[in-house]
Write a protein that holds these residues in place. Sequence first.
Motif, PDB file in Angstrom:
ATOM      1  N   GLN A   1       0.720  -1.296  -0.023  1.00  0.00           N
ATOM      2  CA  GLN A   1      -0.086  -0.077   0.081  1.00  0.00           C
ATOM      3  C   GLN A   1       0.836   1.177   0.051  1.00  0.00           C
ATOM      4  O   GLN A   1       0.520   2.334  -0.602  1.00  0.00           O
ATOM      5  CB  GLN A   1      -0.811  -0.050   1.283  1.00  0.00           C
ATOM      6  N   GLU A   2       1.723   1.187   0.577  1.00  0.00           N
ATOM      7  CA  GLU A   2       2.936   2.185   0.778  1.00  0.00           C
ATOM      8  C   GLU A   2       3.432   2.615  -0.467  1.00  0.00           C
ATOM      9  O   GLU A   2       3.475   3.769  -1.065  1.00  0.00           O
ATOM     10  CB  GLU A   2       3.974   2.063   1.819  1.00  0.00           C
ATOM     11  N   LEU A   3       4.030   1.622  -1.205  1.00  0.00           N
ATOM     12  CA  LEU A   3       4.734   1.914  -2.529  1.00  0.00           C
ATOM     13  C   LEU A   3       3.451   2.171  -3.410  1.00  0.00           C
ATOM     14  O   LEU A   3       3.752   2.927  -4.416  1.00  0.00           O
ATOM     15  CB  LEU A   3       5.217   0.552  -3.179  1.00  0.00           C
ATOM     16  N   SER A   4       2.128   1.716  -3.517  1.00  0.00           N
ATOM     17  CA  SER A   4       1.224   2.036  -4.224  1.00  0.00           C
ATOM     18  C   SER A   4       0.785   3.528  -4.350  1.00  0.00           C
ATOM     19  O   SER A   4       0.753   4.417  -4.990  1.00  0.00           O
ATOM     20  CB  SER A   4      -0.109   1.233  -3.881  1.00  0.00           C
ATOM     21  N   ASP A   5       0.726   4.103  -2.995  1.00  0.00           N
ATOM     22  CA  ASP A   5       0.406   5.491  -2.699  1.00  0.00           C
ATOM     23  C   ASP A   5       1.559   6.444  -3.228  1.00  0.00           C
ATOM     24  O   ASP A   5       1.366   7.337  -3.891  1.00  0.00           O
ATOM     25  CB  ASP A   5       0.321   6.001  -1.161  1.00  0.00           C
TER      26      ASP A   5
END
Length: 263
Positions: free
Chosen positions: A10-14
């Motif tokens: 999720q962090e990389l996606s954001d």
Amino acid sequence: MNCKSLSFSQELSDQRISQAEVLLSKTIVRKILAYALFLLGVNRSAISSFLNMPPGTIRSLVLAITHRGLSGFEDQRSKTSSFKPPLPEQIAPTIGIEDSWVKVDFQIGNLVLRIPATNPVQKRIVLLSLENSGFLERSDVADALHLSVDRTGKLARQLAQEDVKGILDQRQGQRQDYRFTPEIKAELIQQFVIEAVAQRPTGGEQLAKKLEERCGLALSARSILSHLSKFGLSSIRGSLAEHLSEAKKKPSVSSERKPTQRH
């Protein structure tokens, strides 16, 4: 494609979505995500719920990409496109006259076509061909050829339909010597003398008419004038009648030497 074997951060996606939105805009990124999910097999209602997009928008997006390719991601009303290749620059060639040349500048680097100003037929063919191809405006070609716009248009059509012979000056007479046999040349000289002595016009049209009446010869006026010039007759027209008149006044040699009769 089985996405269950993939791990998502999720962090990389954001982070990546934020960067993409700066580069492409938020609207384009959402459309890319929607189309990617569609390709991965997610149904439209789930995509609509996940991305908070109306189902109709997703349907329209899929149809737009199917018909327009990458530009389907963009608003069709937009005047510019980040996905379509730029349109080729429209060239607008110009005609100029410099020294003894007629120049066609294509406005691409140093691409310049030079036509000798002393070659009228070549100049007509090249400029009219460029006009027929849409490179030059008819008014510009007319100015360069010193013709009216209507006449230029007619010549352009004749060139396209009849090839080069359609634009040659049809008023040019036959200039080849083979039509003027020695006998015809003699008749021409004789007719010239007849008209000059009678102090009548000796122009091409007049001599052509007289030769047709007297000898049945059909010769062009321009050809006659060309031969008169070659023979140098035009320069003696004025003096010819005068010399002949003086010659008539002088007694002949035979009459001067004629013996006196004795009674």
